[in-house]
Design a protein around this motif. Sequence first.
Motif, short mmCIF file in Angstrom:
data_model
loop_
_atom_site.label_atom_id
_atom_site.label_comp_id
_atom_site.label_asym_id
_atom_site.label_seq_id
_atom_site.Cartn_x
_atom_site.Cartn_y
_atom_site.Cartn_z
N GLU A 70 0.81 -1.21 0.00
CA GLU A 70 0.00 0.00 0.00
C GLU A 70 0.85 1.26 0.00
O GLU A 70 1.96 1.29 0.53
CB GLU A 70 -0.95 0.03 1.21
CG GLU A 70 -0.25 0.11 2.55
CD GLU A 70 -1.22 0.23 3.72
OE1 GLU A 70 -2.45 0.18 3.50
OE2 GLU A 70 -0.74 0.41 4.85
N PHE A 71 0.29 2.31 -0.59
CA PHE A 71 0.93 3.60 -0.65
C PHE A 71 1.03 4.23 0.74
O PHE A 71 0.10 4.14 1.54
CB PHE A 71 0.10 4.51 -1.58
CG PHE A 71 0.48 5.95 -1.50
CD1 PHE A 71 -0.32 6.86 -0.82
CD2 PHE A 71 1.63 6.41 -2.13
CE1 PHE A 71 0.02 8.20 -0.76
CE2 PHE A 71 1.98 7.74 -2.07
CZ PHE A 71 1.17 8.63 -1.38
N ALA A 91 10.39 3.78 -3.85
CA ALA A 91 10.25 3.58 -5.29
C ALA A 91 10.35 4.91 -5.99
O ALA A 91 10.00 5.95 -5.42
CB ALA A 91 8.90 2.92 -5.59
N ALA A 92 10.81 4.88 -7.23
CA ALA A 92 10.99 6.10 -8.02
C ALA A 92 10.06 6.08 -9.21
O ALA A 92 9.82 5.03 -9.82
CB ALA A 92 12.44 6.24 -8.48
N SER A 93 9.56 7.26 -9.55
CA SER A 93 8.57 7.36 -10.62
C SER A 93 8.77 8.64 -11.42
O SER A 93 9.16 9.67 -10.87
CB SER A 93 7.17 7.36 -10.01
OG SER A 93 6.19 7.64 -10.99
N SER A 94 8.45 8.57 -12.69
CA SER A 94 8.47 9.78 -13.52
C SER A 94 7.17 10.56 -13.37
O SER A 94 7.01 11.65 -13.93
CB SER A 94 8.68 9.41 -14.99
OG SER A 94 7.69 8.50 -15.41
N LYS A 95 6.23 10.00 -12.59
CA LYS A 95 4.95 10.66 -12.34
C LYS A 95 4.81 10.93 -10.85
O LYS A 95 5.49 10.32 -10.03
CB LYS A 95 3.79 9.75 -12.76
CG LYS A 95 3.87 9.21 -14.16
CD LYS A 95 2.76 8.20 -14.38
CE LYS A 95 2.90 7.52 -15.72
NZ LYS A 95 1.88 6.46 -15.91
N SER A 123 -0.21 5.09 -7.14
CA SER A 123 -0.41 3.68 -7.49
C SER A 123 0.93 2.99 -7.69
O SER A 123 1.88 3.58 -8.20
CB SER A 123 -1.23 3.57 -8.78
OG SER A 123 -1.22 2.25 -9.26
N ARG A 124 0.98 1.71 -7.33
CA ARG A 124 2.20 0.93 -7.57
C ARG A 124 2.58 0.97 -9.04
O ARG A 124 3.76 0.97 -9.39
CB ARG A 124 1.99 -0.50 -7.13
CG ARG A 124 1.89 -0.68 -5.63
CD ARG A 124 1.50 -2.10 -5.29
NE ARG A 124 2.42 -3.07 -5.87
CZ ARG A 124 2.25 -4.38 -5.77
NH1 ARG A 124 1.20 -4.86 -5.14
NH2 ARG A 124 3.12 -5.21 -6.29
N ARG A 125 1.58 1.00 -9.90
CA ARG A 125 1.84 0.98 -11.35
C ARG A 125 2.55 2.23 -11.84
O ARG A 125 3.13 2.24 -12.92
CB ARG A 125 0.53 0.81 -12.11
CG ARG A 125 -0.13 -0.54 -11.91
CD ARG A 125 -1.35 -0.66 -12.81
NE ARG A 125 -2.36 0.33 -12.47
CZ ARG A 125 -3.30 0.13 -11.54
NH1 ARG A 125 -3.32 -0.99 -10.85
NH2 ARG A 125 -4.19 1.07 -11.29
N ASP A 126 2.49 3.30 -11.04
CA ASP A 126 3.13 4.55 -11.44
C ASP A 126 4.64 4.53 -11.24
O ASP A 126 5.35 5.41 -11.73
CB ASP A 126 2.56 5.73 -10.63
CG ASP A 126 1.10 5.99 -10.95
OD1 ASP A 126 0.38 6.43 -10.03
OD2 ASP A 126 0.69 5.75 -12.10
N PHE A 127 5.14 3.55 -10.49
CA PHE A 127 6.53 3.55 -10.08
C PHE A 127 7.35 2.54 -10.88
O PHE A 127 6.95 1.40 -11.06
CB PHE A 127 6.63 3.28 -8.57
CG PHE A 127 6.14 4.44 -7.77
CD1 PHE A 127 4.78 4.64 -7.56
CD2 PHE A 127 7.02 5.37 -7.24
CE1 PHE A 127 4.32 5.74 -6.85
CE2 PHE A 127 6.59 6.45 -6.52
CZ PHE A 127 5.22 6.65 -6.32
#
Length: 122
Positions: free
Chosen positions: A46-47, A97-101, A105-109
């Motif tokens: 979870e976030f 986790a690192a994300s360009s967004k 959501s886990r899918r964003d990372f």
Amino acid sequence: QVQLLESGGGLVQAGGSLRLSCAASGRTFSSYAVGWFRQAPGKEREFVATITWRGARTNYADSVKGRFTISRDNAKNTVYLQMNSLKPEDTAVYYCAASSKFGVSRRDFDYWGQGTQVTVSS
């Protein structure tokens, strides 16, 4: 490519504090948003919190709002999660986790660390 390594987990009594660190390698780290997630045994990941690449915006899960603070030091390629007033229900493996967004959501990372265990005793 970004590689992430969490540290700072451990065993703490309820009401106590811990500070997690997420050290990154990769020269483009400062251009990524970074988030913290957690996963308790038998539960979905979870976030928890996220911060933009400059640190100007943050977002928190309702369950940690007012108790946890996310921050970053791009000069040190490190993101922190200060956790205060810890509760037994905060017990989990914590992942950065690192994300360009700037998402929740886990899918964003795109990139994930291996996790660090946090255990809060009652």
